[in-house]
Each structure stands twice: as structure tokens, then as C-alpha cells.
Motif scaffolding. Structure first.
Motif, PDB file in Angstrom:
ATOM      1  N   ALA A 106      -0.952   0.353   7.091  1.00  0.00           N
ATOM      2  CA  ALA A 106      -0.011  -0.114   5.664  1.00  0.00           C
ATOM      3  C   ALA A 106      -0.476  -1.827   5.880  1.00  0.00           C
ATOM      4  N   LEU A 107      -0.157  -2.171   3.945  1.00  0.00           N
ATOM      5  CA  LEU A 107      -0.588  -4.098   4.174  1.00  0.00           C
ATOM      6  C   LEU A 107       0.296  -4.500   2.853  1.00  0.00           C
ATOM      7  N   ALA A 108       0.496  -5.784   2.754  1.00  0.00           N
ATOM      8  CA  ALA A 108       1.470  -5.833   1.783  1.00  0.00           C
ATOM      9  C   ALA A 108       1.425  -7.313   2.224  1.00  0.00           C
ATOM     10  N   ASN A 109       1.750  -8.830   1.145  1.00  0.00           N
ATOM     11  CA  ASN A 109       1.361  -9.545   0.860  1.00  0.00           C
ATOM     12  C   ASN A 109       2.510 -10.132  -0.823  1.00  0.00           C
ATOM     13  N   GLY A 110       3.150 -11.012  -0.320  1.00  0.00           N
ATOM     14  CA  GLY A 110       4.337 -11.373  -1.575  1.00  0.00           C
ATOM     15  C   GLY A 110       5.830 -12.362  -0.811  1.00  0.00           C
ATOM     16  N   GLU A 111       6.225 -13.029  -1.415  1.00  0.00           N
ATOM     17  CA  GLU A 111       7.121 -13.649  -1.505  1.00  0.00           C
ATOM     18  C   GLU A 111       8.266 -13.162  -0.225  1.00  0.00           C
ATOM     19  N   PHE A 112       7.844 -12.439   0.581  1.00  0.00           N
ATOM     20  CA  PHE A 112       9.388 -11.736   1.581  1.00  0.00           C
ATOM     21  C   PHE A 112      10.125 -12.477   2.184  1.00  0.00           C
ATOM     22  N   VAL A 113      10.962 -12.249   2.830  1.00  0.00           N
ATOM     23  CA  VAL A 113      12.105 -12.514   3.288  1.00  0.00           C
ATOM     24  C   VAL A 113      12.611 -11.631   4.213  1.00  0.00           C
ATOM     25  N   THR A 125       1.021  -1.281   0.108  1.00  0.00           N
ATOM     26  CA  THR A 125      -0.304  -0.049  -0.120  1.00  0.00           C
ATOM     27  C   THR A 125       0.910   1.007  -0.345  1.00  0.00           C
ATOM     28  N   GLN A 126      -0.082   2.229  -0.798  1.00  0.00           N
ATOM     29  CA  GLN A 126       1.056   3.920  -0.264  1.00  0.00           C
ATOM     30  C   GLN A 126      -0.133   4.394  -0.226  1.00  0.00           C
ATOM     31  N   PHE A 127      -1.056   4.857   1.249  1.00  0.00           N
ATOM     32  CA  PHE A 127      -1.904   5.752   1.439  1.00  0.00           C
ATOM     33  C   PHE A 127      -1.689   7.438   0.611  1.00  0.00           C
ATOM     34  N   GLU A 128      -0.400   8.059   1.476  1.00  0.00           N
ATOM     35  CA  GLU A 128      -0.619   8.787   1.920  1.00  0.00           C
ATOM     36  C   GLU A 128      -0.624   9.805   0.543  1.00  0.00           C
TER      37      GLU A 128
END
Length: 903
Positions: free
Chosen positions: A215-222, A134-137
């Protein structure tokens, strides 16, 4: 100045209904590139009403809405639903009036696509697919969920993210569990969770906060992980930085800075960081540099990644500054938030100042060798004064009732001028008292919203001063003064007038009288004279409160107004006095500090450009300072000199003479410092070497160019040690400029294949530095077809510094504005910067006329200020060229004939 209470009702949400809590569930489907959600918003009916109005953007598809009354459990269905696309608002009208004091819950489903807009909830790409963040600002939370999308309307958030197995979900708070929440209205969002195809992650409830910080995020993060121990409570909090697996190895330095900065901020503000964790997420596609989401900072790769084996100081400074800036927001903006965007500077000015000023604040404690308080003058004060010298400037505290205009005020005035004014106040009252006042302000307004007077009250309580009286015109009026200093039998007379880049202000533009602190009882702000050899005496009583004032001073001794360059103004001396100050500043044991010398350089060139004195006086100052040892002084010299060369780009003879002068300054530095880098070098030596090499190459020094071309050949052949990280930019651009297509092709491969941000940015600099029209066209074609939206600004800025490409750049921009460029960037911050890049290089009135004609039928509401500033810059540059060409030529001819030890 319109405050939040008085802003236009047309653009602001009605005040009858306030949100108190959001229970938000979102299912992210990365394979289908879409998200679906359901939100339950607990509401308080403040005034009796039949209408509930909230924000929702056009791309958000809303399901049927239900309002559940808390007292009875009655479910109400709206009799009418309206949507206003221009204000991005939805209104639900109910048959029954909702009484004041009623508690209710709005229940609403929604869905949308994950696009590459870099706003709202959007997709970013990497080698193995996409992820979402997300980018909300400032006003883009409404693109991801129906909400009350204004900073004043704080609420708590409980977030549940449903995502495909094998991915990681992130939000502001720590995860509570990986189990679905039972709710009949959200059952569809949890489909597949029980059979292991999906995960459901519920997060702890946030403190009260504004929607733009969600803020929200989803992915193949490490991730990499660290922690810090609170110096106030002893609590240990986890710190993580997330990225995709291919680049996580470059994130350690940013994590280290965060670990060091947090306890320092706690001590400075005497307030503990309130959340249980603080994460950072590195994104491949990101419009702004970085974003201070509470508990989950986000930002682009250049803001957080650096090669641990070959790190250049410029990249480390950028990362340290960005991370410190965003961490400062955890207090300024997140705990205490402006009521409306007209007070944006309360967020951004403080975050800019907090990581940059003095010995009391953060970066100076982490990297004292960077001399951040002096560096502030080059990076922030100068940028602020440059923009604020235009008639098209705006006050720090600026009315923005239209939410569509908000993005324009994220500029050097809200950031750098605000920080500079606050720095001036800090120096005037003393840093310790200033920080005490800031702490009082924060503590009094925890989890609430503020306006300027709240800050002034806190600092006033700590200092006993009438801070509103001191600060009012600095934040409520545009512009700043130039102080004209003339000598009298008993001292000096100082007069203040508004400074404008085009020359002395007309009476109608010169009405403001600033209360100008000329000095400080703690740190010198202005009038400094010599008490004894090698000692400076500061007069602690000088304060200019009227148009003119006289001050007793022994002018037979060296003196300088605005000691340490802490004031937000320019100082104009007589040519004789300026020459005397320059002579003193050039001494190895000068009483004038590093910051003094930086300020002298910037003032002299700015005053010369605006016609307050001859530009030759600034060139004389540079000639006097040619034996200077400090990098930051040379940084100010070379930046200004490069700007002068750039101004005369269409006068080839003048430009070549100026390049000869630049070579005479930079080439001896290259000979002295060499082009070999060592880990044992000081930060000053490393940065000065880089500046000297870049300046000499840009000025056409044959020996420097040969060395750079040789290093490039070895680098492309596989010897990556041939180019130190600090020389990537100048080497790539020099190679493409002088070796043409073969070098261009090699640099293009580096751009396409490198995972290191410094190499990619240097490659862009090389690609846009070509003087071959055919290669320029190749790059323009690439911009249209394959360049990420976030990288467009790097390409445009690269081209705008290449005077051989300015006409081609303008033609390319105008030909593709409507069909491609504006469509790709219309929701982002980037458009205003691109407009400035395209037109800022021109210096003839006919260029202004052409630009005005092009934009005459365009919708410029989101960048009209940037456009006006670019057009003002063209006119100022045209006047500068007409006024100063003869003076420059005469001085350069005299310099060319004189012995190098004198003038």
C-alpha cells in the motif's frame, strides 16, 4: 479442482525465478498527476534460465532494465525485451544462462500517470485538489510497479516515497526517516529534497507478503490517533485513521472499533498482530468497500465515516462490520495467504465469519445488542443461498487460471457462502475446538501460503474428526441441498436434493451428496424436539451422509430441523407440519429461537418461489408471526415480502393487493413505536421503527407518508433535527416520489454539498426514486457528466429498486454502455454489479432474449458469471410469476375477507 500448482501456464508466471525483496522508490507529483519510480528486486534463480518474466501493465512505461549478479557484481543487459499485453507480462531474455541457485538484483525504472481508474496507483479528488493511493487486489500492483504479481510469490518490501512538501506519505510500515537514500540510479527521484521542496520518507521493511497487500498513499491527510495494548505481549501499538481535513471529524467511531477489535482477535487466534502499527485511510474514490492492506487498511467514505452527532444504526453496523472484517484479514490473508485465487475463500470467508459468528468472535463482544450471529442469517446466509440456488453458480473453491477472471469470484459465494459453511463446521465441532484448529492452522503457516487441506488439517488436529470428509463437497461443488422431511411411524425420513431457484433439479444437476450435519454436540444444528414445556432437547447423533436417512423422533411434539439455522440448506416440511411449526413459533414463549424464526421465514419464501411448496404457505407463516417483537425476524419478513411485491411489479392489481397486506403488517408497528427516536431506545426498537416506517411508506400508507413529507419540508427549511439519521433514506425517497421536482432539486443540493456519507447515499436513493421520466433523465445525464465512478453503483442500485424506472434504466445502460459506462469501469469490480442491477428486475423470457442479444457481441469476460446469474434470475422469476399468481391472488382475497385475528 485446479490448484495453484496445476493452473494454466499461459496465465501464470514461470517458476524459474522468484523475488525475495523489493527496494522501491516512488516520486509522486500530485500537481502533474504522475508518478515516477525505480525498483531493485532481489531475485533467486530457482531453475537455470535465460529469461526473467514478471508482470507489468500496459499503462506502466518501463525504462531500461539491468540484472546485477550478486556473486560478481556483473551488470547484464537483456538481449531482448518482450511484452505481452493480454497477460500483462514482460520478459527479459539474456545472452547467458542464469544458473540455478544464482542470486541477482533486477534494477528497473518506470513511470505512469495518476488516473481516476481506482486501480493500481491512482488519484482521488477532494475540495482542494487530489491525493494518491493504491488498490492492488487482486492483480493491479503491476499497474504501479514491475513485480511478480501473484499471491504465492511473497517477498519483503522496503519503500521510499518522495512527495511534495506539505503532504503526508503512508505505507504498510512506520516511517524510518525523512532523508533520501543514496543511490546513483535514483538520484533524479530525490531532486529538490535538499532545498525543502520535496520530502523523502523511507519506511521500515515489511514481513514477507504478497504484492496485492502493498500500500502507498500521498496527500494532504490528517489523522486521529489511538492505541491498544496486546493481551499476549503487553506491547502498545499506535492506531491511526487518516482522511482529508474536511471529513476527519467523522472517523472516530471506525477508530474506536479497530481499537476494540485488535486485542479480541489476538486472544481468539492466540497470535499477536505482527506489525508495529495499523493505520486506516479513508478515500473519496474507492472501488471496493475496503481493502486489507497490511498495516494500512483503505476504504471508501461510507465504510468508515459517520456523523458523530446523528449516527444511524445501519451506518454504524456497516462501519463496525467493515473495520472488523479488514482487521480479521491481518491474520486471514496477510499472515497466511492462499496460494492462488481459487482459494480466495480462505481469506474472505474467514474474515466474513470472524466478525459475525457466535459469542466467541468479535462484533458480538463489541456490540452484543446487535445479535450478530442471528443477523448473519439475514445478511450472509440468505445472500449465499440466493446466489447458490442458480445453475450459473460456482463452487466456493473455483478454478481461475485466467487472472482477468479473478474479479468475478469476489462475490457472495467466496464471502457469504464460505463464511456460512465455516460457521456450520464451527457449530458442528464446537466453537472452541474450531478456533483452536484455526489457531493451529495459522501458526503452522505463518508468512506462507496455503490451500484448503491445510485448514482442514488444523481443525482436524483440534477435533480428532475427518474434516476433509465432512467439508469436501461443501467447498468443491456448487449448490446446496434442500432437505425434504416426511414423518414416519417412528420418526422422520430426510432426503437431500440440490436446491434450485427454478424448481426441483434434473438428474444431471442433482448428483452431489453432501455430508449434512443435522445437529451439534455443542450448539444445536438441526433436529430439535420438545422435552418439556418451554425446553428444547437436541438430538446429538443425527448426520445425513446418504441421499436419504431415517431418524427416531417423537413427532407428536413440536420439532424443527436445522435448529438455530446453522446449516447451509433449506428444509421442506409438509404444509401441515409447517403450519404446526408456525403456530409454535408465534407463541411468546416459543421453544424456537430468534435464529429459528428467521430461518423459517427465509426457507418458506425461498421454497415458495422455487415451487417446492405454495407461496401461500409462506404468507400464512407471516400472518402467524404478525405479533413478533424481534427486529431481525421482521427484517426477514419485510425483505421477503418486498421481494414478492417487486416480482409482480408488472401486475398492478396483484402488486396493490400485496401492498395492502404489507401495510397491514407495518402500519400497526408505526402506530405502536411512533416516529420519534430517543437515545434511550434499544437497538431493536430503533431498527424496528425504521423498518416499519420504510415498509409502511413503500406500501403507500397515507399517514406515514404525510409525516415524512412534513419532516422533509422542515428539514429543507433548516431544521436538520426534523429527520433522524435512521429515516434519511425513506424520507428523501418519499419526498422525491410524491413532491416531484421541488423535492428533487432540494435533494440534489444535499447530494452535491454534503460531506456526510449517510446523507449522500440517502440523496442518491431519493434522486433515483423519482417516478417522473423527466427527473429520471436528469439523473441519467448527471451519471454521465459528474458522478464519481465509485458512486455509479449506488445510482444503478437505486434505479433498479424503482420499478417505474426499470425500462428507462435498461435503455440508458445499453445506449451508453460502450461509449461511457464500460470505459469508466472496465478495470473495476463495479461492472458486474451494475450488469446485475440493470437486468435483475425483469421477469419475462422476452427480457432474457433481449439481454442475450445485447451482450452477444460484447466482451463479457470480466462479468460473464454475473450476467449469467442475472439471466437465470429472469427465467426463474418468469416461472415463479406463472406458477404462483393464482395462488397469491386466492390467498390475498381470502385474507382480505377474514377477520384480522385469523385467516
Amino acid at each position: 479442482m485446479a490448484s495453484s500448482e496445476n493452473a494454466s501456464d499461459h496465465y501464470r508466471l514461470p517458476t524459474e525465478v522468484r523475488p525475495r525483496h523489493y527496494d522501491l522508490t516512488i516520486r509522486t507529483d500530485l500537481e502533474k498527476e504522475k508518478f515516477t519510480g525505480f525498483v531493485k528486486i532481489d531475485l533467486e534463480i530457482v531453475k537455470a534460465t535465460k529469461i526473467v518474466t514478471f508482470n507489468a501493465a500496459t499503462e506502466l512505461s518501463l525504462g531500461p532494465a539491468t540484472l546485477v549478479l550478486a556473486s560478481s557484481g556483473t551488470h547484464l543487459t537483456p538481449a531482448e525485451t518482450k511484452f505481452d499485453a493480454s497477460t500483462e507480462r514482460a520478459s527479459l531474455t539474456f545472452a547467458e544462462e542464469l544458473p540455478a541457485g544464482t542470486k541477482a538484483t533486477l534494477r528497473l525504472g518506470f513511470e505512469s500517470q495518476l488516473t481516476d481508474s481506482m486501480t493500481g496507483y491512482y488519484k482521488s479528488t477532494w475540495d482542494k485538489g487530489i491525493y494518491a493511493l493504491t488498490q492492488f487486489e487482486p492483480t493491479d500492483a503491476r499497474r504501479a510497479l514491475p513485480c511478480w504479481d501473484e499471491p504465492l510469490l511473497k517477498a519483503t518490501f522496503s519503500v521510499t516515497l518522495v512527495s511534495r512538501k506539505g503532504t503526508v506519505s503512508l505505507s504498510n510500515m512506520p516511517a524510518l526517516s525523512d532523508a533520501p537514500v543514496s543511490d546513483v540510479h535514483t538520484e533524479a527521484l530525490f531532486e529538490g529534497v535538499s532545498d525543502g521542496s520535496w520530502n523523502a520518507t523511507r519506511f521500515e521493511t515489511t514481513p514477507p507478503m504478497s504484492t496485492y497487500l502493498l500500500a502507498l498513499a500521498n496527500g494532504e491527510f490528517v489523522h486521529l490517533e489511538s492505541s491498544y495494548k496486546s493481551p499476549l505481549s503487553g506491547k502498545v501499538r499506535p492506531l491511526r485513521i487518516y482522511a482529508t481535513p474536511d471529513v476527519i471529524g467523522q472517523a472516530q467511531y471506525a477508530l474506536d472499533i479497530k481499537e476494540k477489535a485488535l486485542p479480541l482477535y489476538e486472544q481468539a487466534f492466540d497470535i499477536e498482530y505482527p506489525l508495529p502499527k495499523l493505520d486506516t485511510l479513508v478515500a473519496n474514490d474507492f472501488d471496493a468497500g475496503a481493502m486489507e492492506n497490511w498495516g494500512l487498511i483503505t476504504g471508501r467514505t461510507t465504510a468508515y465515516l459517520v456523523d458523530p452527532e446523528n449516527a444511524d444504526i445501519a451506518a454504524k453496523k456497516r462501519i463496525a462490520g467493515t473495520q472488523s472484517h479488514e482487521v480479521a484479514h491481518m491474520w486471514f490473508g496477510n499472515i497466511t495467504t492462499m496460494k492462488w485465487w481459487d482459494n480466495l475463500y480462505l481469506n474472505e470467508g474467514f474474515a466474513t465469519l470472524a466478525c459475525s459468528m457466535g459469542e466467541k468472535i468479535i462484533l458480538d463482544k463489541i456490540h452484543p445488542e446487535w445479535k450478530v450471529d442471528a443477523d448473519f442469517i439475514n445478511n450472509h446466509l440468505t445472500a449465499a443461498l440466493r446466489l447458490d440456488a442458480k445453475l450459473s453458480s460456482h463452487p466456493i473453491e473455483v478454478a481461475v487460471p485466467d487472472a482477468g477472471q479473478i474479479g468475478q469470484i469476489f462475490d457472495s459465494l467466496s464471502y457469504s457462502k464460505a463464511a456460512s459453511v465455516l460457521r456450520m463446521l464451527s457449530k458442528y465441532v464446537g466453537e472452541e475446538k474450531f478456533l483452536k484448529g484455526v489457531s493451529l492452522y495459522l501458526k503452522k503457516h505463518l508468512y506462507s501460503n496455503t490451500v484448503s487441506r491445510n485448514l482442514w488439517e488444523g481443525i482436524g488436529e483440534a477435533t480428532g474428526l475427518d474434516v476433509p470428509r465432512i467439508m469436501d463437497n461443501w467447498v468443491s461443488k456448487m449448490g446446496f441441498p434442500v432437505l425434504t422431511v416426511t414423518e414416519t411411524p417412528s420418526g422422520i425420513k430426510v432426503r437431500q436434493d440440490r436446491f434450485l431457484e427454478g424448481g426441483p433439479a434434473k438428474p444431471e444437476d442433482n448428483e452431489t451428496i453432501w455430508l449434512v450435519p443435522l445437529l451439534s454436540t455443542i450448539d444445536p444444528l438441526a433436529i430439535m424436539e420438545l422435552e418439556a414445556p418451554g425446553q428444547a432437547l437436541v438430538n446429538n447423533d443425527a448426520l445425513l451422509e446418504t441421499r436419504e436417512g431415517e431418524f427416531a423422533l417423537d413427532t407428536s411434539k413440536p420439532f424443527k430441523v436445522n435448529a438455530d439455522t446453522n446449516g447451509v440448506y433449506r428444509v421442506l416440511y409438509t404444509p401441515t407440519r409447517l403450519a404446526a411449526i408456525a403456530s409454535e413459533a408465534a407463541k411468546s414463549d416459543s421453544i424456537f429461537s430468534l435464529s429459528d424464526r428467521i430461518g423459517l421465514v427465509h426457507d418458506s419464501f425461498a421454497l415458495g418461489k422455487a415451487g417446492y411448496l405454495q407461496l401461500s404457505a409462506a404468507l400464512n407463516l407471516v400472518h402467524e408471526l404478525r405479533a413478533e417483537k424481534e427486529f431481525l425476524v421482521w427484517d426477514s419478513i419485510d425483505a421477503n415480502l418486498a421481494g414478492i411485491i417487486y416480482t409482480w411489479w408488472e401486475r398492478e392489481q396483484v402488486q396493490e393487493q400485496l401492498k395492502v397486506f404489507r401495510r397491514a403488517l407495518c402500519s400497526p408497528l408505526v402506530e405502536t413505536l411512533g416516529i420519534e427516536y430517543s437515545k434511550d431506545d434499544s437497538a431493536d426498537t430503533t431498527q424496528l421503527r425504521t423498518l416499519a416506517v420504510a415498509g409502511a411508506a413503500a406500501a403507500g400508507d397515507p399517514a406515514t407518508i404525510r409525516v415524512l413529507l412534513d419532516r422533509f419540508t422542515r428539514y429543507i427549511a433548516g431544521d436538520t433535527s426534523a429527520i433522524p439519521a435512521d429515516l434519511l433514506n425513506v424520507t428523501f425517497s418519499t419526498a422525491v416520489k410524491h413532491n416531484g421536482a421541488p423535492a428533487y432539486d432540494a435533494v440534489l443540493k444535499l447530494f452535491e454539498n454534503s460531506k456526510t456519507p449517510s446523507i449522500k447515499v440517502a440523496a442518491i436513493r431519493g434522486l433515483t426514486g423519482s417516478i417522473d421520466p423527466a427527473l429520471q433523465t436528469r439523473t441519467f445525464d448527471m451519471i454521465l457528466s459528474s458522478v464519481r465512478n465509485q458512486d455509479l453503483i449506488y445510482f444503478f442500485r437505486g434505479f433498479c429498486t424503482n420499478t417505474e424506472a426499470l425500462y428507462a434504466l435498461r435503455e440508458f445502460f445499453e445506449a451508453n454502455y460502450s461509449s461511457v459506462i464500460n470505459k469508466r469501469l472496465e478495470t473495476t469490480f463495479s461492472m458486474k454489479y451494475i450488469v446485475q442491477s440493470v437486468y435483475s428486475g425483469f421477469g419475462k423470457e422476452e427480457d432474457r432474449v433481449k439481454a442475450e442479444a445485447f451482450f452477444k457481441d460484447k466482451d463479457t469476460r470480466k462479468y460473464n458469471q454475473a450476467l449469467a446469474q442475472a439471466l437465470d434470475g429472469i427465467s426463474a422469476k418468469a416461472a415463479f410469476i406463472e406458477r404462483s399468481t393464482s395462488d397469491i391472488v386466492t390467498w390475498l382475497e381470502k385474507w382480505g375477507k377474514a377477520p384480522r385475528s385469523s385467516l
